[in-house]
Design an enzyme around this catalytic site. Structure first.
Site, PDB file in Angstrom:
ATOM      1  N   SER A   1      40.294  45.021  51.824  1.00  9.72           N
ATOM      2  CA  SER A   1      41.164  43.891  51.021  1.00  9.72           C
ATOM      3  C   SER A   1      40.193  43.427  49.986  1.00  9.72           C
ATOM      4  CB  SER A   1      41.276  42.688  51.889  1.00  9.72           C
ATOM      5  OG  SER A   1      40.586  41.600  51.551  1.00  9.72           O
ATOM      6  N   LYS A   2      40.742  43.132  48.593  1.00 10.87           N
ATOM      7  CA  LYS A   2      40.060  42.987  47.625  1.00 10.87           C
ATOM      8  C   LYS A   2      39.221  41.601  47.821  1.00 10.87           C
ATOM      9  CE  LYS A   2      43.949  41.925  44.523  1.00 10.87           C
ATOM     10  NZ  LYS A   2      44.889  42.408  43.534  1.00 10.87           N
ATOM     11  N   ARG A   3      39.813  40.886  48.303  1.00 10.34           N
ATOM     12  CA  ARG A   3      39.059  39.424  48.680  1.00 10.34           C
ATOM     13  C   ARG A   3      37.649  39.692  49.409  1.00 10.34           C
ATOM     14  NH1 ARG A   3      43.637  38.165  47.608  1.00 10.34           N
ATOM     15  NH2 ARG A   3      44.517  38.967  49.623  1.00 10.34           N
ATOM     16  N   ARG A   4      37.830  40.752  50.487  1.00  9.21           N
ATOM     17  CA  ARG A   4      36.681  40.621  51.517  1.00  9.21           C
ATOM     18  C   ARG A   4      35.755  41.791  51.014  1.00  9.21           C
ATOM     19  NH1 ARG A   4      39.799  40.784  56.252  1.00  9.21           N
ATOM     20  NH2 ARG A   4      40.232  42.836  55.731  1.00  9.21           N
TER      21      ARG A   4
ATOM     22  N   VAL B   1      36.476  47.148  47.149  1.00 11.87           N
ATOM     23  CA  VAL B   1      37.455  47.945  46.860  1.00 11.87           C
ATOM     24  C   VAL B   1      37.623  48.682  45.419  1.00 11.87           C
ATOM     25  CG1 VAL B   1      38.828  46.796  48.707  1.00 11.87           C
ATOM     26  CG2 VAL B   1      39.496  46.534  46.422  1.00 11.87           C
TER      27      VAL B   1
END
Ligand code: GLU
Length: 469
Positions: free
Chosen positions: A234-237, A240
């Protein structure tokens, strides 16, 4: 029949490595089949799209080897709004869709659950078009929808479990599901190779193909990409963005080789293989449908191998963006006029065997170009222990007396200085290295001293000695 595949990203953020993987798979499949690769930018979500993301997609594709001009497109989904609306109208005219003005709350109140889909309330109410009325597809009550998927066999969905889904919103605008199908039809797409996340949409989309009277494509849903905890990247975590890897100094060749290993492997227990081998051996049908682990550590190791395999001139050329700070890459800690290409070329082969990503070139060579070494205080504290001052004194005197300032003489000199104090070379090197480079680790010390030159090296050693008083 000419195979036509498409890559259809939405320009809503940085270019996801999973997207790059799907793009490459489409690209290779088209090439193997003598087909055409179409790029379509799905830009209908006006609130989330930005033109710069589209440019980001094009340049990320270029970087990974899918170059502008070598594919069809880019087409923009927003240019096909007329086709999307016409298809919605055709489905309505044919009785395959109907209007509905139920609110979500009303549906929930009737079904008693927020998880159950639409209950078909307006199916046969004959409601005409109007502001605030959504258009819903009338799914068949019976039968099954069999999706032919090159990776997953034939996932089969019972039609009665598929709700009458919305195809155009209350303001008349067609939704993604429909627009995506209509575009694939308009563009003559024969094979849809895309992320597994879209599999739940597929039976609905296939029903739309059927209702619009066009033979559906062959599908291939490629596995989701996960992190070490088996969570979807995920792009938040997670890291990526392909651009982030590029800016860190991953080589495009290493990156695309690694991406193709997500769920697939070439023959013969090999992983690092020339791109031509991947293009020849890759089989979409061999892709493992289970989630694919994106292992950044492995990618790093891969990249290191790719870096070491470069001819040194190519390595030097590849380092340039980090040596100068080009585009989105941060500038190095030295001024452009402080850089010395010959000194860099002298140490480049030593650095090439030691770094895993190109950005690591900067901390390895900065000592050559900055006026004063950038002292890492933790390294200083570690190296400048008991006896360091005396060792530096002896080293300064011995180095100063050298006739020839070369790596070999420097090494034997420091060996002797250390031996007089009962120190192995490694221990004797530490204070010298920190004094001259600011760090405890780096390129081989004596070659570094040779390239730095007598005067600058001695000045730094003396400055460190003064600091120890
Ligand atoms: N625009 C969609 C996405 O970025 C692509 C859907 C598809 O490939 O069919 O996820």
């Amino acid at each position: 029949m000419t195979v036509r595949v498409r890559f259809a990203p939405s320009p809503t953020g940085m270019f996801h490595v999973g997207g790059a993987r799907s793009a490459l798979q489409n690209w290779i499949y088209a090439k193997q089949q003598g087909g055409v690769f179409v790029l379509r930018i799905e830009d209908t979500d006006a609130a989330r799209n930005k033109p710069e993301w589209t440019e980001g997609i094009l340049s990320a594709l270029d970087w990974i080897g899918i170059e502008r001009g070598s594919y069809e497109g880019p087409y923009f989904q927003s240019s096909y709004a007329g086709e999307h609306r016409a298809a919605a109208q055709r489905l309505y005219d044919a009785g395959r869709a109907y209007y509905c003005d139920c609110t979500r709350e009303a549906v929930q109140a009737r079904t008693g659950s927020q998880y159950q889909g639409y209950d078909g309330f307006h199916r046969d109410k004959g409601l005409g078009p109007g502001e605030g009325r959504a258009l819903r597809f009338r799914t068949p009550d019976e039968g099954e929808t069999v999706v032919v998927d090159l990776i997953r066999g034939e996932p089969t969905f019972e039609n009665k479990l598929i709700e009458d889904f919305v195809i155009a919103r209350g303001d008349g605008s067609p939704v993604f599901l429909l627009a995506n199908v209509v575009d694939d039809m308009t563009m003559g797409i024969t094979h849809v190779i895309r992320a597994e996340e879209h599999l739940p949409n597929t039976p609905k989309q296939q029903l739309l193909w059927d209702a619009l009277g066009v033979k559906p494509p062959i599908w291939a849903h490629v596995p989701v990409v996960v992190n070490e905890k088996r969570q979807k990247l995920s792009k938040r975590r997670d890291k990526v963005a392909l651009e982030a890897y590029r800016d860190e100094g991953y080589l495009a060749a290493a990156m695309r080789n690694y991406l193709m290993l997500l769920g697939w492997a070439p023959s013969g227990d090999r992983e690092i293989v020339p791109w031509s081998v991947i293009e020849e051996e890759f089989r979409l049908a061999e892709v493992n449908p289970s989630p694919a682990f994106f292992d950044e550590k492995k990618l790093r190791a891969f990249n290191g191998e790719y870096i070491r395999a470069l001819p040194v001139e190519e390595f030097i050329a590849a380092c340039q963006p980090w040596l100068t700070g080009t585009g989105t890459i941060a500038p190095p800690p030295w001024q452009p006029e402080e850089f010395d290409a010959a000194a860099f070329a002298a140490v480049a082969p030593l650095a090439q065997t030691r770094i895993a990503v190109l950005s690591e070139i900067v901390p390895n060579v900065d000592f050559l170009f900055v006026a004063d070494p950038l002292i890492d205080e933790a390294a200083w504290a570690k190296a400048m222990k008991e006896g360091a001052a005396e060792l530096l004194d002896a080293a300064i005197a011995a180095f100063d007396a050298l006739d020839s300032w070369d790596a070999e003489s420097l090494k034997s000199t420091l060996e002797a200085v250390g031996a007089e104090r009962g120190l192995k070379l490694g221990k004797a090197q530490a204070p010298v290295r920190v004094a001259v480079t600011g760090r405890t680790v780096g390129l081989p010390l004596f070659e570094s001293l040779e390239v730095l030159g007598r005067e600058r090296a001695l000045t730094r050693l003396r400055a460190a000695r003064v600091r120890l008083v």
